[in-house]
Write an enzyme that holds these catalytic residues in place. Structure first.
Site, short mmCIF file in Angstrom:
data_model
loop_
_atom_site.label_atom_id
_atom_site.label_comp_id
_atom_site.label_asym_id
_atom_site.label_seq_id
_atom_site.Cartn_x
_atom_site.Cartn_y
_atom_site.Cartn_z
CG PHE A 113 5.43 0.91 0.03
CD1 PHE A 113 5.34 0.57 1.37
CD2 PHE A 113 6.51 1.66 -0.39
CE1 PHE A 113 6.32 0.97 2.28
CE2 PHE A 113 7.49 2.07 0.50
CZ PHE A 113 7.39 1.72 1.84
CG ASP A 184 6.19 -4.42 -4.71
OD1 ASP A 184 6.78 -5.26 -4.02
OD2 ASP A 184 6.51 -3.22 -4.75
CE1 TYR A 209 13.45 -2.93 2.86
CE2 TYR A 209 14.85 -2.93 0.92
CZ TYR A 209 13.75 -2.47 1.59
OH TYR A 209 12.92 -1.55 0.99
CE LYS A 210 9.89 -3.76 2.98
NZ LYS A 210 9.02 -3.22 1.93
NE ARG A 356 4.57 -2.29 9.38
CZ ARG A 356 5.32 -2.21 8.28
NH1 ARG A 356 4.79 -2.46 7.10
NH2 ARG A 356 6.58 -1.85 8.34
C1 PLP Z 1 9.40 -1.95 1.34
C2 PLP Z 1 8.71 -1.60 0.07
C3 PLP Z 1 9.32 -0.76 -0.88
C4 PLP Z 1 10.65 -0.12 -0.63
O1 PLP Z 1 11.31 0.25 -1.80
P1 PLP Z 1 12.87 0.55 -1.76
O2 PLP Z 1 13.20 1.08 -3.08
O3 PLP Z 1 13.55 -0.73 -1.40
O4 PLP Z 1 13.11 1.56 -0.66
C5 PLP Z 1 8.64 -0.55 -2.07
N1 PLP Z 1 7.43 -1.09 -2.31
C6 PLP Z 1 6.83 -1.89 -1.41
C7 PLP Z 1 5.51 -2.49 -1.72
C8 PLP Z 1 7.44 -2.16 -0.19
O5 PLP Z 1 6.83 -2.92 0.72
#
Ligand code: PLP
Length: 397
Positions: A113, A184, A209-210, A356
């Site tokens: 990400f 992660d 939050y996912k 998605r």
């Molecule tokens: C959703 C996601 C994030 C989001 O990071 P935030 O700091 O919560 O905005 C970061 N890394 C990955 C791999 C994600 O899927």
């Protein structure tokens, strides 16, 4: 077959909506509403500052962390919560790098990400000891692990394609080369069985939050393996990670264990909502969730491939090689998704051409998945998506 009717009743799913975006923002757990009202009025409102002790606010990051620990195979006391995932990436990577001061490379992959990679770039630049972030294709990670690598930093499930890394195998490979791992779990926690302990993961982080349905901006989590918990150096040496925050000492002394990864005042309202959201996972067996998720995604792929020749599967075909999402590509992904949303089927798009769809057995049925594929087929066959209102871009996709 586990029946998820009972868990579905725990969520507010708006009438007429088929929700296939729980991989991005989980829906509202009904218990969260009552809990939010209580924390605002009865705790903050009535008890005021006394609530830190009387309502046990002060221990919330650890208590909520323990509930997440069960879902990721971490022992009690090895997970804490707070801040956002981007901050947890920064902390975990900094602590991991400090364990290998003689090495220079952070190895990651192009499926990671963007925020993880931005944070890694910025941290390496700030530490300024010749550190570099090396990004290879996901399938090349294993072979790129060598003795120059300090940290292997990966997201287990690719946010675009759903491709799943083998956490245990890559961790073993990293350890054999003397590297430390940061995993992660943003798209893993609550999506599939995870066992950070069995895999030997050194650090694990994720958002809530996912799949965990903690609400927009819900606090992130961090796990530190026992072997490192009392030696990891907190780069963000905030007072809530101090051994005795209320001693107000001049010098920083890290708290024992993962508590040192706390930074400042915990977000109590958000943590309370997350705590209520985690009730939905009580007694839920992740292997049953995984089995149901695979059934849902296999049904979706079968239905879409039978009826939507206009799209191409972008996720691994082997269900054990993907997380709990399915992506397909279409040259006009954006307006296609807007047309789907207008018909009540909510997924999302990722640049440039990915549609998605997330599969979340706690509140999603096979029936809905079939209907979603039907509606997609209809939108594509009729060209319904090619209307001006579906081409207008919003800020957040
Ligand atoms: C959703 C996601 C994030 C989001 O990071 P935030 O700091 O919560 O905005 C970061 N890394 C990955 C791999 C994600 O899927």
């Amino acid at each position: 077959m586990t029946d998820f009717t009972a868990t579905r009743a725990l969520f507010h799913i708006p009438p007429g909506v088929i929700y296939l975006d729980g991989n991005s923002l989980g829906p509202l757990p009904l218990a969260a509403e009552a809990r939010a009202a209580r924390v605002l009025r009865a705790e903050w409102g009535d008890r005021l500052i006394r609530a830190w002790n009387e309502a046990e606010w002060s221990t919330m990051p650890a208590r909520v962390g323990d509930r997440i620990a069960r879902l990721i195979g971490a022992p009690p006391g090895s997970v804490t919560t707070g801040d956002t995932l981007s901050i947890k990436v920064f902390q975990a990577l900094a602590a991991a790098l400090a364990l290998r001061p003689e090495r220079r490379v952070v190895l990651s992959d192009s499926g990671n990400f963007p925020t993880d990679l931005y944070i890694a770039d910025a941290l390496c630049a700030a530490l300024g000891r010749g550190l570099e972030v090396k990004v290879v294709a996901p399938e090349e990670v294993a072979d790129a692990i060598d003795e120059s690598v300090a940290v292997v930093m990966l997201t287990q499930v690719d946010y675009r394609t759903g491709r799943l890394h083998d956490m245990a195998a890559l961790t073993e490979r990293a350890h054999a080369a003397g590297a430390v791992t940061v995993w992660d779990l943003a798209h893993s926690a609550g999506a599939l069985p995870v066992d950070v302990t069995a895999a030997g993961a050194d650090f694990a982080i994720g958002c809530t939050y996912k799949y965990l349905n903690g609400g927009p901006g819900a606090p992130a989590f961090i796990h530190v393996a026992d072997a490192h918990a009392n030696v990891a150096q907190p780069i963000l040496a905030g007072w809530f990670g101090h051994d005795a925050p209320f001693a107000f000492e001049r010098g920083y002394r890290p708290a024992p264990g993962v508590e040192r990864m706390r930074v400042g005042t915990p977000p109590i309202v958000a943590l309370s909502i997350l705590d209520a959201a985690l009730d939905a996972w009580e007694g839920v067996d992740m292997t049953a969730v995984r089995a149901a998720s695979i059934r849902l995604s296999e049904t979706f792929i079968r239905e879409v491939e039978a009826r939507c020749p206009q799209v191409t599967l972008a996720s691994p075909r082997d269900p054990y090689a993907r997380g709990s999402q399915v992506s397909v590509t279409h040259p006009h992904a954006y307006p296609v998704m807007q047309a789907l949303i207008a018909r009540g089927v909510i997924g999302d798009v990722r640049q440039p051409d990915v549609l998605r769809f997330g599969f979340t057995p706690l509140y999603l049925s096979e029936d809905e998945v079939v209907r979603a594929a039907d509606i997609l087929a209809d939108i594509l066959a009729t060209g319904e998506w090619d209307q001006p209102q579906f081409h207008a871009r919003a800020n957040v996709t």
